[in-house]
Scaffold this active site. Structure first.
Site, PDB file in Angstrom:
ATOM      1  N   THR A 183      10.320  19.902   3.408  1.00 45.50           N
ATOM      2  CA  THR A 183      10.994  18.774   3.518  1.00 45.50           C
ATOM      3  C   THR A 183      12.157  18.552   2.287  1.00 45.50           C
ATOM      4  O   THR A 183      12.335  19.342   1.365  1.00 45.50           O
ATOM      5  CB  THR A 183      10.066  17.825   2.963  1.00 45.50           C
ATOM      6  OG1 THR A 183      10.787  16.475   2.677  1.00 45.50           O
ATOM      7  CG2 THR A 183       9.312  18.004   1.561  1.00 45.50           C
ATOM      8  N   ASP A 184      13.172  17.706   2.667  1.00 47.11           N
ATOM      9  CA  ASP A 184      14.367  17.770   1.848  1.00 47.11           C
ATOM     10  C   ASP A 184      14.128  16.831   0.551  1.00 47.11           C
ATOM     11  O   ASP A 184      14.656  16.945  -0.500  1.00 47.11           O
ATOM     12  CB  ASP A 184      15.330  17.136   2.378  1.00 47.11           C
ATOM     13  CG  ASP A 184      15.174  15.577   2.825  1.00 47.11           C
ATOM     14  OD1 ASP A 184      13.933  14.931   2.776  1.00 47.11           O
ATOM     15  OD2 ASP A 184      16.189  14.849   3.213  1.00 47.11           O
ATOM     16  N   GLU A 185      12.750  16.517   0.495  1.00 44.08           N
ATOM     17  CA  GLU A 185      12.125  15.755  -0.645  1.00 44.08           C
ATOM     18  C   GLU A 185      12.276  16.601  -1.950  1.00 44.08           C
ATOM     19  O   GLU A 185      11.970  16.143  -3.021  1.00 44.08           O
ATOM     20  CB  GLU A 185      11.223  14.902  -0.394  1.00 44.08           C
ATOM     21  CG  GLU A 185      11.177  13.885   0.702  1.00 44.08           C
ATOM     22  CD  GLU A 185      10.325  12.791   0.660  1.00 44.08           C
ATOM     23  OE1 GLU A 185       9.520  12.386  -0.239  1.00 44.08           O
ATOM     24  OE2 GLU A 185      10.184  11.897   1.733  1.00 44.08           O
ATOM     25  N   LYS A 198       4.800  19.643  -1.981  1.00 45.26           N
ATOM     26  CA  LYS A 198       5.628  20.546  -0.845  1.00 45.26           C
ATOM     27  C   LYS A 198       6.422  21.608  -1.472  1.00 45.26           C
ATOM     28  O   LYS A 198       6.534  22.685  -1.280  1.00 45.26           O
ATOM     29  CB  LYS A 198       6.371  19.596  -0.068  1.00 45.26           C
ATOM     30  CG  LYS A 198       5.701  18.726   0.875  1.00 45.26           C
ATOM     31  CD  LYS A 198       4.916  19.435   2.184  1.00 45.26           C
ATOM     32  CE  LYS A 198       5.950  20.048   3.148  1.00 45.26           C
ATOM     33  NZ  LYS A 198       5.036  20.594   3.967  1.00 45.26           N
ATOM     34  N   TYR A 257       3.836  13.896  -3.342  1.00 36.62           N
ATOM     35  CA  TYR A 257       4.043  14.405  -2.143  1.00 36.62           C
ATOM     36  C   TYR A 257       5.156  15.439  -2.280  1.00 36.62           C
ATOM     37  O   TYR A 257       4.959  16.781  -1.811  1.00 36.62           O
ATOM     38  CB  TYR A 257       4.385  13.460  -1.023  1.00 36.62           C
ATOM     39  CG  TYR A 257       5.074  13.967   0.257  1.00 36.62           C
ATOM     40  CD1 TYR A 257       4.211  14.879   0.993  1.00 36.62           C
ATOM     41  CD2 TYR A 257       6.545  13.965   0.486  1.00 36.62           C
ATOM     42  CE1 TYR A 257       4.845  15.448   2.096  1.00 36.62           C
ATOM     43  CE2 TYR A 257       6.915  14.528   1.445  1.00 36.62           C
ATOM     44  CZ  TYR A 257       6.213  15.224   2.378  1.00 36.62           C
ATOM     45  OH  TYR A 257       6.823  15.950   3.595  1.00 36.62           O
TER      46      TYR A 257
HETATM   47  P1  NAD Z   1       1.900  13.883  10.240  1.00 38.09           P
HETATM   48  O1  NAD Z   1       1.319  13.413   8.962  1.00 38.09           O
HETATM   49  O2  NAD Z   1       2.413  13.274  11.366  1.00 38.09           O
HETATM   50  O3  NAD Z   1       0.771  15.249  10.691  1.00 38.09           O
HETATM   51  C1  NAD Z   1       0.214  16.047   9.959  1.00 38.09           C
HETATM   52  C2  NAD Z   1      -0.790  16.899  10.837  1.00 38.09           C
HETATM   53  O4  NAD Z   1      -1.472  17.995   9.955  1.00 38.09           O
HETATM   54  C3  NAD Z   1      -1.833  16.120  11.321  1.00 38.09           C
HETATM   55  O5  NAD Z   1      -2.094  16.168  12.727  1.00 38.09           O
HETATM   56  C4  NAD Z   1      -3.096  16.152  10.558  1.00 38.09           C
HETATM   57  O6  NAD Z   1      -4.510  16.128  11.340  1.00 38.09           O
HETATM   58  C5  NAD Z   1      -3.039  17.636  10.009  1.00 38.09           C
HETATM   59  N1  NAD Z   1      -3.614  18.204   8.807  1.00 38.09           N
HETATM   60  C6  NAD Z   1      -3.539  17.582   7.647  1.00 38.09           C
HETATM   61  N2  NAD Z   1      -4.435  18.300   6.564  1.00 38.09           N
HETATM   62  C7  NAD Z   1      -4.837  19.256   7.321  1.00 38.09           C
HETATM   63  C8  NAD Z   1      -5.512  20.389   6.855  1.00 38.09           C
HETATM   64  N3  NAD Z   1      -6.220  20.304   5.893  1.00 38.09           N
HETATM   65  N4  NAD Z   1      -5.868  21.161   7.750  1.00 38.09           N
HETATM   66  C9  NAD Z   1      -5.439  21.316   9.064  1.00 38.09           C
HETATM   67  N5  NAD Z   1      -4.712  20.193   9.446  1.00 38.09           N
HETATM   68  C10 NAD Z   1      -4.523  19.182   8.597  1.00 38.09           C
HETATM   69  O7  NAD Z   1       3.160  14.868   9.689  1.00 38.09           O
HETATM   70  P2  NAD Z   1       4.366  15.008  10.150  1.00 38.09           P
HETATM   71  O8  NAD Z   1       5.388  13.946   9.821  1.00 38.09           O
HETATM   72  O9  NAD Z   1       4.519  15.590  11.403  1.00 38.09           O
HETATM   73  O10 NAD Z   1       4.917  16.419   9.368  1.00 38.09           O
HETATM   74  C11 NAD Z   1       4.856  17.597   9.656  1.00 38.09           C
HETATM   75  C12 NAD Z   1       5.221  18.632   8.573  1.00 38.09           C
HETATM   76  O11 NAD Z   1       6.456  18.493   8.532  1.00 38.09           O
HETATM   77  C13 NAD Z   1       4.747  18.439   7.281  1.00 38.09           C
HETATM   78  O12 NAD Z   1       4.600  19.403   6.569  1.00 38.09           O
HETATM   79  C14 NAD Z   1       5.867  17.476   6.546  1.00 38.09           C
HETATM   80  O13 NAD Z   1       5.738  17.772   5.140  1.00 38.09           O
HETATM   81  C15 NAD Z   1       7.009  18.195   7.041  1.00 38.09           C
HETATM   82  N6  NAD Z   1       8.000  17.233   7.374  1.00 38.09           N
HETATM   83  C16 NAD Z   1       8.143  16.105   7.815  1.00 38.09           C
HETATM   84  C17 NAD Z   1       9.053  15.136   7.893  1.00 38.09           C
HETATM   85  C18 NAD Z   1       9.021  13.790   8.578  1.00 38.09           C
HETATM   86  O14 NAD Z   1       9.980  12.928   8.303  1.00 38.09           O
HETATM   87  N7  NAD Z   1       7.839  13.368   9.049  1.00 38.09           N
HETATM   88  C19 NAD Z   1      10.447  15.675   7.344  1.00 38.09           C
HETATM   89  C20 NAD Z   1      10.558  16.849   6.918  1.00 38.09           C
HETATM   90  C21 NAD Z   1       9.328  17.641   6.791  1.00 38.09           C
HETATM   91  O1  DAU Z   2      12.895  13.220   3.898  1.00 39.77           O
HETATM   92  C1  DAU Z   2      11.725  13.855   4.726  1.00 39.77           C
HETATM   93  C2  DAU Z   2      10.435  12.838   4.241  1.00 39.77           C
HETATM   94  O2  DAU Z   2      10.602  11.802   5.152  1.00 39.77           O
HETATM   95  C3  DAU Z   2       9.214  13.641   4.991  1.00 39.77           C
HETATM   96  O3  DAU Z   2       9.175  15.007   3.968  1.00 39.77           O
HETATM   97  C4  DAU Z   2       8.012  12.833   4.654  1.00 39.77           C
HETATM   98  O4  DAU Z   2       6.832  13.446   5.068  1.00 39.77           O
HETATM   99  C5  DAU Z   2       8.253  11.434   5.533  1.00 39.77           C
HETATM  100  O5  DAU Z   2       7.113  10.457   5.518  1.00 39.77           O
HETATM  101  C6  DAU Z   2       9.639  10.844   5.166  1.00 39.77           C
HETATM  102  O6  DAU Z   2       9.345  10.182   3.641  1.00 39.77           O
HETATM  103  P1  DAU Z   2      10.039   8.914   3.326  1.00 39.77           P
HETATM  104  O7  DAU Z   2       9.263   8.263   2.395  1.00 39.77           O
HETATM  105  O8  DAU Z   2      11.459   9.015   3.463  1.00 39.77           O
HETATM  106  O9  DAU Z   2       9.552   8.030   5.021  1.00 39.77           O
HETATM  107  P2  DAU Z   2       9.198   6.440   4.924  1.00 39.77           P
HETATM  108  O10 DAU Z   2       9.082   6.234   6.504  1.00 39.77           O
HETATM  109  O11 DAU Z   2       7.738   6.265   4.412  1.00 39.77           O
HETATM  110  O12 DAU Z   2      10.283   5.609   4.245  1.00 39.77           O
HETATM  111  C7  DAU Z   2      11.579   5.671   4.815  1.00 39.77           C
HETATM  112  C8  DAU Z   2      12.427   4.791   3.835  1.00 39.77           C
HETATM  113  O13 DAU Z   2      11.851   3.509   3.933  1.00 39.77           O
HETATM  114  C9  DAU Z   2      11.812   5.051   2.350  1.00 39.77           C
HETATM  115  O14 DAU Z   2      13.193   4.804   1.621  1.00 39.77           O
HETATM  116  C10 DAU Z   2      10.984   3.923   1.882  1.00 39.77           C
HETATM  117  C11 DAU Z   2      11.360   2.851   3.050  1.00 39.77           C
HETATM  118  N1  DAU Z   2      10.128   1.866   3.382  1.00 39.77           N
HETATM  119  C12 DAU Z   2       9.195   2.566   3.921  1.00 39.77           C
HETATM  120  C13 DAU Z   2       7.885   1.862   4.261  1.00 39.77           C
HETATM  121  C14 DAU Z   2       6.641   2.507   5.000  1.00 39.77           C
HETATM  122  C15 DAU Z   2      10.233   0.622   3.173  1.00 39.77           C
HETATM  123  O15 DAU Z   2      11.155  -0.151   2.749  1.00 39.77           O
HETATM  124  N2  DAU Z   2       9.148  -0.179   3.629  1.00 39.77           N
HETATM  125  C16 DAU Z   2       8.164   0.517   4.096  1.00 39.77           C
HETATM  126  O16 DAU Z   2       7.111  -0.444   4.555  1.00 39.77           O
END
Ligand code: NAD
Ligand code: DAU
Length: 375
Positions: free
Chosen positions: A137-139, A183, A179
């Site tokens: 992630t970019d975080e 990562k 988180y």
């Molecule tokens: P998600 O939470 O939707 O899915 C995570 C999946 O991993 C689920 O299916 C869960 O059951 C599985 N999992 C969790 N713990 C596990 C374990 N111990 N063993 C096996 N499986 C397990 O997550 P996502 O949003 O699809 O993110 C996927 C990946 O991409 C993550 O590594 C996250 O850090 C990264 N990522 C997400 C975003 C985003 O915006 N969602 C952005 C950048 C990177």
């Molecule tokens: O940047 C990549 C990341 O993006 C991934 O690595 C994470 O897995 C993914 O969950 C996401 O993280 P964020 O914290 O940015 O996503 P989230 O949807 O939780 O929140 C987006 C923005 O909105 C953040 O600034 C927090 C704000 N927010 C979120 C929620 C859930 C609110 O203001 N209200 C809310 O209820």
């Protein structure tokens, strides 16, 4: 059947993972795709109903932290490539329960790396033709300043930007949430396995994804669902935080490209060149959802509610994805307006998918199928 490749995708029942599994199963019938997922609260096999019977698809319910089981999966399926997405992914949950994040994201990644090492080093060709691709992630880069608070064009992007700095592949790690700290740690382990053992690894760091099948705790699906139910929309702080949004299928396309053509030991940033202040994005979601629900304009505006800010809330994320464009020719295919319209429409057309999660029905299904509570 003898498959050309045997690829292990972890976290394939989650949001991004399900898009990656679907893409690979459909695009590469000559590959066997093994989806390893623990099915935590975030894993949902309903994300994959369209490919569940494909001959080149296998689902294995397992925990990446269970080293012996993971070793067995490598041997059973002759795994030669890994795309690692399994993780605890929600920042707010990490603030409440950091241990789970350290366990899955750090120890789980280490367990997977070690299993790959043990198996691949046991083969005559060792690491030849192998790939360990870690999705991050970019975080991990921390937070950027808001030096252009009103948004202007910049030299690297034709889009609105809110600052002069961008996350580049060379940006120093500075994670703030449990988180992102977990990562960051997993990214370091992946690189350490390359430097120490010669593991052919790649790491990518992506910005915020949006699109179908995202768990409705994340901003966009949560807000669409709340609008549908006429519930408050909790905006953290003043909604001034900036995120860079990418349509999930564009991320999956980038993963496909990098898995096949990325340089071993390299890092690529993936992003949408698409910065939005939360409050502006929320207004777009409200407007689009109201329109698609047949409400008059402004109908749900009063649901917007400013609430206590997230602890340690990073101000701005913005990815410079020019390296990926320059070296491998990738760029996002979807304009944000089109992506958000598709996304809102998908959640409104698939209310049963959302309701099944929010009512907890999907948990019962897994308890019946697999017994016991999910992690
Ligand atoms: P998600 O939470 O939707 O899915 C995570 C999946 O991993 C689920 O299916 C869960 O059951 C599985 N999992 C969790 N713990 C596990 C374990 N111990 N063993 C096996 N499986 C397990 O997550 P996502 O949003 O699809 O993110 C996927 C990946 O991409 C993550 O590594 C996250 O850090 C990264 N990522 C997400 C975003 C985003 O915006 N969602 C952005 C950048 C990177
Ligand atoms: O940047 C990549 C990341 O993006 C991934 O690595 C994470 O897995 C993914 O969950 C996401 O993280 P964020 O914290 O940015 O996503 P989230 O949807 O939780 O929140 C987006 C923005 O909105 C953040 O600034 C927090 C704000 N927010 C979120 C929620 C859930 C609110 O203001 N209200 C809310 O209820």
């Amino acid at each position: 059947m003898n498959y050309k490749r045997n690829i292990l995708i972890t976290g394939g029942a989650g949001f991004i993972g399900s898009h990656v599994v679907r893409l690979f199963v459909n695009k590469y019938p000559e590959y066997r795709i093994v989806n390893l997922d623990k099915l935590t609260y975030a894993g949902n096999l309903a994300n994959l109903t369209d490919i569940v019977n494909a001959p080149n698809y296998v689902f294995v319910r397992a925990d990446i932290c269970d080293f012996e089981t993971v070793c067995g999966i490598f041997r059973t399926y002759g795994i030669d490539g890994v795309i690692h997405l399994a993780a605890e992914s929600h920042v707010d949950r990490s603030i409440k329960d950091p241990f789970t994040f350290a366990r899955t994201n750090v120890m789980g990644t280490l367990s997977l790396l070690q299993a790959a090492k043990v198996y691949w080093e046991s083969l005559p060709e060792r690491y030849g033709g192998k790939r360990f691709y870690h999705i991050s992630t970019d975080e991990v880069y921390g937070a950027l300043e808001l030096t252009r608070p009103d948004g202007v064009r910049s030299d690297i992007s034709a889009h609105m930007v809110y600052g002069d700095e961008f996350f580049r592949e060379t940006t120093r790690y500075s994670p703030h949430s449990p988180y992102s700290a977990s990562k960051a740690s997993s990214d370091h382990f992946v690189r350490a396995f390359h430097d120490t053992y010669g593991m052919p690894s790649i790491v990518t760091n992506c910005s915020n994804n949006y699109g179908p099948y995202q768990f409705p705790e994340k901003l966009i699906p949560l807000f669409i669902n709340n609008i549908r139910h006429n519930r408050p929309l909790p905006v953290y702080g003043r909604g001034e935080n900036v995120r860079d949004w990418l349509y999930v299928e564009d991320h999956a396309r980038a993963i496909d490209l990098i898995f096949h053509e990325g340089k071993v030991a390299d890092t690529y940033n993936i992003g949408g060149f698409n910065e939005w202040k939360n409050i502006d994005l929320i207004k777009v979601i409200v407007k689009t959802t109201d329109r698609l629900l047949g409400h008059p304009e402004g109908y749900s505006d009063s649901l917007i509610t400013f609430v206590t800010d997230r602890a340690g809330h990073d101000l701005r994320y913005a990815i410079d994805a020019t390296k990926l464009h320059r070296e491998l020719g990738w760029s996002p295919s979807l304009q944000f307006e089109e992506g958000i319209e598709k996304t809102v429409r998908w959640y409104l057309d698939n209310q049963a998918w959302v309701d099944n999660i929010t009512s907890g029905e999907y948990e019962k299904y897994y308890e019946e199928m697999y017994g016991g509570r999910r992690g």
